[in-house]
Design a protein around this motif. Structure first.
Motif, short mmCIF file in Angstrom:
data_model
loop_
_atom_site.label_atom_id
_atom_site.label_comp_id
_atom_site.label_asym_id
_atom_site.label_seq_id
_atom_site.Cartn_x
_atom_site.Cartn_y
_atom_site.Cartn_z
N VAL A 1 -45.34 86.38 -62.26
CA VAL A 1 -46.28 86.49 -61.09
C VAL A 1 -46.80 85.08 -60.66
O VAL A 1 -47.06 84.62 -61.32
CB VAL A 1 -46.92 87.89 -62.16
CG1 VAL A 1 -46.18 88.81 -62.20
CG2 VAL A 1 -48.16 87.28 -62.76
N ASP B 1 -44.30 98.33 -61.72
CA ASP B 1 -45.42 97.73 -60.77
C ASP B 1 -44.48 98.06 -59.51
O ASP B 1 -42.98 97.16 -59.25
CB ASP B 1 -44.76 96.32 -60.70
CG ASP B 1 -44.95 95.82 -59.71
OD1 ASP B 1 -45.91 96.42 -58.90
OD2 ASP B 1 -44.86 94.67 -59.24
N GLU C 1 -50.59 89.48 -55.04
CA GLU C 1 -49.60 90.51 -54.05
C GLU C 1 -49.00 89.56 -53.37
O GLU C 1 -48.81 88.78 -51.92
CB GLU C 1 -50.29 92.04 -52.94
CG GLU C 1 -49.81 93.01 -51.81
CD GLU C 1 -50.00 93.80 -51.74
OE1 GLU C 1 -49.43 94.60 -50.89
OE2 GLU C 1 -51.71 94.16 -52.26
N LEU D 1 -53.47 88.96 -60.38
CA LEU D 1 -52.69 89.10 -59.68
C LEU D 1 -52.48 88.67 -58.24
O LEU D 1 -53.41 89.38 -57.38
CB LEU D 1 -51.14 89.59 -60.06
CG LEU D 1 -51.17 90.35 -61.80
CD1 LEU D 1 -50.01 90.88 -62.04
CD2 LEU D 1 -50.53 88.25 -61.81
N GLN E 1 -53.59 85.45 -58.46
CA GLN E 1 -54.89 85.31 -57.68
C GLN E 1 -55.24 83.84 -57.02
O GLN E 1 -55.47 83.22 -55.89
CB GLN E 1 -55.58 86.00 -57.49
CG GLN E 1 -56.38 86.71 -56.63
CD GLN E 1 -55.61 87.21 -55.28
OE1 GLN E 1 -55.54 86.28 -54.06
NE2 GLN E 1 -55.84 88.52 -55.24
N LYS F 1 -44.87 95.27 -56.22
CA LYS F 1 -45.68 94.64 -55.35
C LYS F 1 -46.09 93.27 -55.85
O LYS F 1 -46.72 92.55 -55.13
CB LYS F 1 -46.74 95.63 -55.65
CG LYS F 1 -48.01 95.25 -54.46
CD LYS F 1 -48.91 96.46 -54.19
CE LYS F 1 -50.37 96.71 -53.11
NZ LYS F 1 -50.34 97.92 -53.43
N TYR F 2 -46.73 93.02 -57.23
CA TYR F 2 -46.81 92.04 -57.22
C TYR F 2 -45.77 91.04 -57.89
O TYR F 2 -46.12 89.72 -59.29
CB TYR F 2 -48.02 92.03 -58.60
CG TYR F 2 -48.90 92.95 -58.10
CD1 TYR F 2 -49.85 92.63 -57.43
CD2 TYR F 2 -49.29 93.99 -58.17
CE1 TYR F 2 -51.38 93.23 -56.57
CE2 TYR F 2 -50.21 95.01 -57.56
CZ TYR F 2 -51.21 94.52 -56.77
OH TYR F 2 -52.14 95.16 -57.07
N SER F 3 -44.83 91.17 -58.75
CA SER F 3 -43.72 90.95 -59.80
C SER F 3 -42.62 90.85 -59.27
O SER F 3 -42.11 91.95 -58.36
CB SER F 3 -44.40 91.16 -60.91
OG SER F 3 -43.75 92.66 -61.13
N ALA G 1 -53.23 92.82 -62.31
CA ALA G 1 -52.57 93.38 -61.72
C ALA G 1 -54.21 94.35 -61.31
O ALA G 1 -55.64 94.04 -60.55
CB ALA G 1 -52.25 94.77 -61.06
#
Length: 341
Positions: free
Chosen positions: A256, A115, A93, A91, A259, A119-121, A86
């Motif tokens: 995840v 995390d 969001e 990654l 990005q 938020k990311y996973s 992150a």
């Protein structure tokens, strides 16, 4: 007529090129997703799932650094890698409105320490890392990390897991320390233990390789992931698994979205699909790891098996791996020394 026929053929070819089947690219641990589940997603969405695999976090990071960060859509990765990925901007969001099946998660997995707030996973599976052994090949009780770190035991008849946090963590646990300590002095002691264990061992291997070598009888004991051993016991019932008395790790592997993924919307659909109770149960029943999907528990075949779902007494000896932040540099240094010497 022939000219009209040629034009029609060209139009068909051009249309076909424009309708090339969409793909979801998945990067995953080896032997960690039933092909039937991928086939069901392909059928529902009319897409093709292309899965590549890896055996260690280092191999996964190498793939991402070699351009995979813009090639893959969904990555399944260890809990402690989330923070660094992150911070590196790798990654996406998550937009949780696009994952309505998050409601099916057990609340304890909805806000993981590695995390906050998810938020990311999204947790995919969880399990433990302990010791696996062949009861017909060991010479006494296997109940401690001493089988790896005591120089009087199993010389040449064991492997070490090619996974930094797990092996450094095991050495720390053997010394009575937290798997997350960043104290340089404690990590130096762990390094010394690992170097000595490496000298006496058959080297390093991935989790699936250790499982296979145990089945074949090439080694007597080795660190292993709980689900690998559950699946292997059907092949060889002499294969056993224990959480060492000093303690071990409780880990999660997580979904995840990268990005730079070309297919964010399809990635969301895939994650939401995996959180369906029936699909989550199918995955866990197939690969032998514990599901974080509370709504699936009634469909889980091994829900009463302590190897998969440890008893409260065993859970008390387990520790979650945390994101080390800048402290990861010390771990990386220790691991580099161990692997290179």
């Amino acid at each position: 007529m022939s000219r009209l026929w040629l034009i029609a053929v060209l139009v068909t070819l051009v249309s076909g090129c424009g309708q090339q089947q969409k793909q979801l690219r998945l990067l995953n641990w080896s032997d960690y997703m039933p092909q039937e589940v991928l086939a069901e997603f392909e059928k529902r969405e009319g897409v093709k799932v292309v899965e590549d695999t890896y055996d260690s976090p280092e191999a996964m990071l190498s793939k991402l650094q070699a351009g995979g960060d813009s090639e893959y859509d969904v990555l399944i990765t260890a809990d402690y890698t989330i923070g660094s990925l992150a911070r590196a901007g790798s990654l996406l969001e998550l937009d949780k409105s696009k994952i309505p099946n998050l409601k099916n998660l057990d609340p304890q997995f909805a806000d993981p320490a590695f995390d906050p707030g998810g938020k990311y996973s999204v947790v995919y599976q969880w399990g433990t890392t302990g010791l696996a052994y062949r009861e017909d090949l060991v010479k006494g009780p296997v109940e401690s990390w001493a089988v790896l770190f005591d120089p009087t035991q199993y010389v040449g008849n064991f492997l070490l897991l090619d996974e930094m946090r797990e092996m450094v963590g095991a050495a720390l646990k053997y010394k009575g320390e937290s798997v997350n300590t960043t104290d340089p002095a404690k990590l130096a002691e762990a390094q010394a233990l690992l170097l000595e264990a490496k000298r006496r061992s058959q080297g390093f291997a991935g989790g699936t390789s250790i499982r296979d070598r145990l089945i074949a009888g090439d080694i007597a004991v080795g660190p292993a992931y709980s689900g690998d051993i559950l699946a292997a016991q059907a092949e060889n019932p002499k294969l056993k698994y224990v959480i060492p008395r000093e303690g071990a790790t409780l880990w999660t592997d997580n979904l995840v979205v990268l990005q730079k993924s070309p297919n964010h919307e399809l990635a969301y659909k895939f994650i939401n699909f995996l959180l369906e109770p029936e699909i989550a149960a199918q995955i866990s029943n197939s690969i032998g790891y514990a599901t974080p999907v509370a709504a699936a528990m009634d469909l889980i075949e091994e829900k009463d098996n302590p190897l998969v779902y440890p008893t409260p007494e065993k859970r008390a000896r387990l520790e979650l791996l945390s994101d080390l932040g800048d402290g990861a540099d010390v771990f990386n240094s220790v691991w580099s020394e161990v692997k290179s010497r």
